[in-house]
Design a protein around this motif. Structure first.
Motif, PDB file in Angstrom:
ATOM      1  N   MET A   1      -9.275 -25.165  52.199  1.00  0.00           N
ATOM      2  CA  MET A   1      -8.401 -26.267  52.520  1.00  0.00           C
ATOM      3  C   MET A   1      -8.405 -27.312  51.399  1.00  0.00           C
ATOM      4  SD  MET A   1      -6.308 -27.172  54.703  1.00  0.00           S
ATOM      5  CE  MET A   1      -5.665 -28.279  55.848  1.00  0.00           C
ATOM      6  N   PHE A   2      -9.589 -27.498  50.753  1.00  0.00           N
ATOM      7  CA  PHE A   2      -9.695 -28.457  49.656  1.00  0.00           C
ATOM      8  C   PHE A   2      -8.720 -28.098  48.534  1.00  0.00           C
ATOM      9  CE2 PHE A   2     -11.485 -29.516  45.496  1.00  0.00           C
ATOM     10  CZ  PHE A   2     -11.450 -30.896  45.581  1.00  0.00           C
ATOM     11  N   ASN A   3      -8.621 -26.809  48.181  1.00  0.00           N
ATOM     12  CA  ASN A   3      -7.715 -26.390  47.104  1.00  0.00           C
ATOM     13  C   ASN A   3      -6.259 -26.638  47.465  1.00  0.00           C
ATOM     14  OD1 ASN A   3      -9.709 -25.651  45.345  1.00  0.00           O
ATOM     15  ND2 ASN A   3      -9.787 -23.547  46.074  1.00  0.00           N
ATOM     16  N   LYS A   4      -5.919 -26.460  48.722  1.00  0.00           N
ATOM     17  CA  LYS A   4      -4.550 -26.714  49.173  1.00  0.00           C
ATOM     18  C   LYS A   4      -4.209 -28.197  49.022  1.00  0.00           C
ATOM     19  CE  LYS A   4      -1.227 -24.734  51.829  1.00  0.00           C
ATOM     20  NZ  LYS A   4      -0.430 -23.646  51.365  1.00  0.00           N
ATOM     21  N   ILE A   5      -5.127 -29.066  49.398  1.00  0.00           N
ATOM     22  CA  ILE A   5      -4.914 -30.515  49.271  1.00  0.00           C
ATOM     23  C   ILE A   5      -4.855 -30.909  47.802  1.00  0.00           C
ATOM     24  CG2 ILE A   5      -5.959 -32.775  49.710  1.00  0.00           C
ATOM     25  CD1 ILE A   5      -7.087 -31.527  52.314  1.00  0.00           C
ATOM     26  N   LYS A   6      -5.756 -30.361  46.997  1.00  0.00           N
ATOM     27  CA  LYS A   6      -5.773 -30.650  45.563  1.00  0.00           C
ATOM     28  C   LYS A   6      -4.451 -30.231  44.918  1.00  0.00           C
ATOM     29  CE  LYS A   6      -8.097 -29.090  41.407  1.00  0.00           C
ATOM     30  NZ  LYS A   6      -9.099 -28.170  40.890  1.00  0.00           N
ATOM     31  N   PHE A   8      -1.541 -29.918  46.358  1.00  0.00           N
ATOM     32  CA  PHE A   8      -0.487 -30.811  46.835  1.00  0.00           C
ATOM     33  C   PHE A   8      -0.496 -32.120  46.049  1.00  0.00           C
ATOM     34  CE2 PHE A   8       0.879 -34.301  49.591  1.00  0.00           C
ATOM     35  CZ  PHE A   8       2.197 -33.923  49.812  1.00  0.00           C
ATOM     36  N   LEU A   9      -1.677 -32.724  45.881  1.00  0.00           N
ATOM     37  CA  LEU A   9      -1.770 -34.015  45.188  1.00  0.00           C
ATOM     38  C   LEU A   9      -1.420 -33.895  43.706  1.00  0.00           C
ATOM     39  CD1 LEU A   9      -4.934 -35.502  46.903  1.00  0.00           C
ATOM     40  CD2 LEU A   9      -2.545 -36.139  47.273  1.00  0.00           C
ATOM     41  N   THR A  10      -1.892 -32.846  43.043  1.00  0.00           N
ATOM     42  CA  THR A  10      -1.569 -32.697  41.618  1.00  0.00           C
ATOM     43  C   THR A  10      -0.088 -32.407  41.424  1.00  0.00           C
ATOM     44  OG1 THR A  10      -2.211 -30.365  41.660  1.00  0.00           O
ATOM     45  CG2 THR A  10      -3.870 -31.959  40.930  1.00  0.00           C
ATOM     46  N   SER A  11       0.519 -31.704  42.349  1.00  0.00           N
ATOM     47  CA  SER A  11       1.948 -31.413  42.197  1.00  0.00           C
ATOM     48  C   SER A  11       2.815 -32.653  42.393  1.00  0.00           C
ATOM     49  CB  SER A  11       2.375 -30.309  43.158  1.00  0.00           C
ATOM     50  OG  SER A  11       2.274 -30.752  44.495  1.00  0.00           O
ATOM     51  N   ARG A  65       2.206 -24.450  38.807  1.00  0.00           N
ATOM     52  CA  ARG A  65       2.427 -25.579  37.903  1.00  0.00           C
ATOM     53  C   ARG A  65       1.761 -25.351  36.549  1.00  0.00           C
ATOM     54  NH1 ARG A  65      -0.042 -29.760  36.427  1.00  0.00           N
ATOM     55  NH2 ARG A  65      -1.846 -29.440  37.740  1.00  0.00           N
ATOM     56  N   ILE A  66       0.583 -24.762  36.560  1.00  0.00           N
ATOM     57  CA  ILE A  66      -0.144 -24.437  35.328  1.00  0.00           C
ATOM     58  C   ILE A  66      -0.651 -23.004  35.440  1.00  0.00           C
ATOM     59  CG2 ILE A  66      -0.827 -26.809  34.802  1.00  0.00           C
ATOM     60  CD1 ILE A  66      -3.549 -26.192  36.028  1.00  0.00           C
ATOM     61  N   ALA A  67      -1.033 -22.408  34.319  1.00  0.00           N
ATOM     62  CA  ALA A  67      -1.478 -21.009  34.314  1.00  0.00           C
ATOM     63  C   ALA A  67      -2.706 -20.798  35.190  1.00  0.00           C
ATOM     64  CB  ALA A  67      -1.755 -20.559  32.885  1.00  0.00           C
ATOM     65  N   ALA A  68      -3.636 -21.733  35.205  1.00  0.00           N
ATOM     66  CA  ALA A  68      -4.852 -21.591  36.004  1.00  0.00           C
ATOM     67  C   ALA A  68      -4.556 -21.594  37.500  1.00  0.00           C
ATOM     68  CB  ALA A  68      -5.835 -22.699  35.661  1.00  0.00           C
ATOM     69  N   GLU A  69      -3.431 -22.166  37.890  1.00  0.00           N
ATOM     70  CA  GLU A  69      -3.076 -22.239  39.297  1.00  0.00           C
ATOM     71  C   GLU A  69      -2.415 -20.951  39.798  1.00  0.00           C
ATOM     72  OE1 GLU A  69      -1.253 -25.950  41.338  1.00  0.00           O
ATOM     73  OE2 GLU A  69       0.422 -24.625  40.867  1.00  0.00           O
ATOM     74  N   ASN A  70      -1.943 -20.125  38.891  1.00  0.00           N
ATOM     75  CA  ASN A  70      -1.225 -18.910  39.283  1.00  0.00           C
ATOM     76  C   ASN A  70      -2.202 -17.867  39.815  1.00  0.00           C
ATOM     77  OD1 ASN A  70       0.592 -16.888  39.706  1.00  0.00           O
ATOM     78  ND2 ASN A  70       1.335 -16.807  37.606  1.00  0.00           N
TER      79      ASN A  70
END
Length: 111
Positions: A1-6, A8-11, A65-70
């Motif tokens: 859940m933390f990654n989902k929130i992170k 959302f906020l970075t996007s 949004r970034i390569a690491a997120e894919n």
């Protein structure tokens, strides 16, 4: 859940990487991270579709949004290219001292 929130906020605040290329191929894999989205639908051909496409949150609009997120590199239609390194730099301008005769002429005029 933390990654989902992170994500959302970075996007909300950070732009999409300039090296992102490609298009959505409607695989739907990103809509299943970390659990299937309730708005994810599939047509008769098996292609995904978002039921709230025009109202979807920024994290969906900008994925990845970034390569690491894919996290869906095997199926995602988006990919990232590495920018070419700068091969040379422009040297700074070189200023030459004034010719000696000009300095002598200037002192004769004032003296």
């Amino acid at each position: 859940m933390f990654n989902k929130i992170k994500r959302f906020l970075t996007s909300l605040f950070l732009p999409v990487d300039a090296g992102r290329r490609g298009d959505c191929n409607r695989c739907g894999d990103c809509c299943k991270l970390p659990y299937p989205c309730p708005f994810l639908q599939f047509d008769a051909e098996g292609l995904s579709r978002c039921a709230v496409y025009h109202l979807r949150p920024p994290s969906c609009r900008k994925y990845p949004r970034i390569a690491a997120e894919n996290l869906t590199t095997q199926t995602c239609g988006f990919y990232f290219v590495v920018p070419e390194p700068v091969s040379h730099r422009v040297p700074p301008p070189v200023f030459e001292p004034a010719p000696i005769q000009a300095k002598i002429w200037a002192t004769e005029k004032t003296g």
